[in-house]
Design a protein around this motif. Structure first.
Motif: not given
Length: 90
Positions: A71-75, A80-81, A85-86
């Motif tokens: 989850l941390k990497n997805l955030q 970065g984009l 994140l939802t």
């Protein structure tokens, strides 16, 4: 319909195969959204990886589905984009 479509249609008739296939759907959905968002911004893997502080090879593993992101990497990727994140439970 090509050979892969025919194979998948037949294979999905097997309940065990269908269950495994459906279990992987969230992984492929994340991978697809990540790649789409990166390409929409005309970013290379190297550019996005640099923005979020990971190696290009780690980002490539995420995009290929060979690595399950935290989850941390997805955030970090979302940030970065320039996105948020939802997550949704359905």
């Amino acid at each position: 319909m090509d050979d892969l479509d025919r194979y998948l249609k037949d294979a999905l008739q097997d309940p065990e195969f269908r269950a495994e296939y459906e279990a992987l759907e969230p992984v492929y959905a994340v991978k697809k959204q990540l790649i789409q968002a990166r390409l929409e911004q005309n970013l290379t893997q190297a550019e996005l990886a640099r923005r979020i502080g990971i190696s290009r090879s780690a980002l490539a593993r995420l995009e290929s589905g060979n690595f399950n992101p935290t989850l941390k990497n997805l955030q970090r990727i979302a940030h970065g984009l320039g996105k948020t994140l939802t997550l949704t439970f359905r």
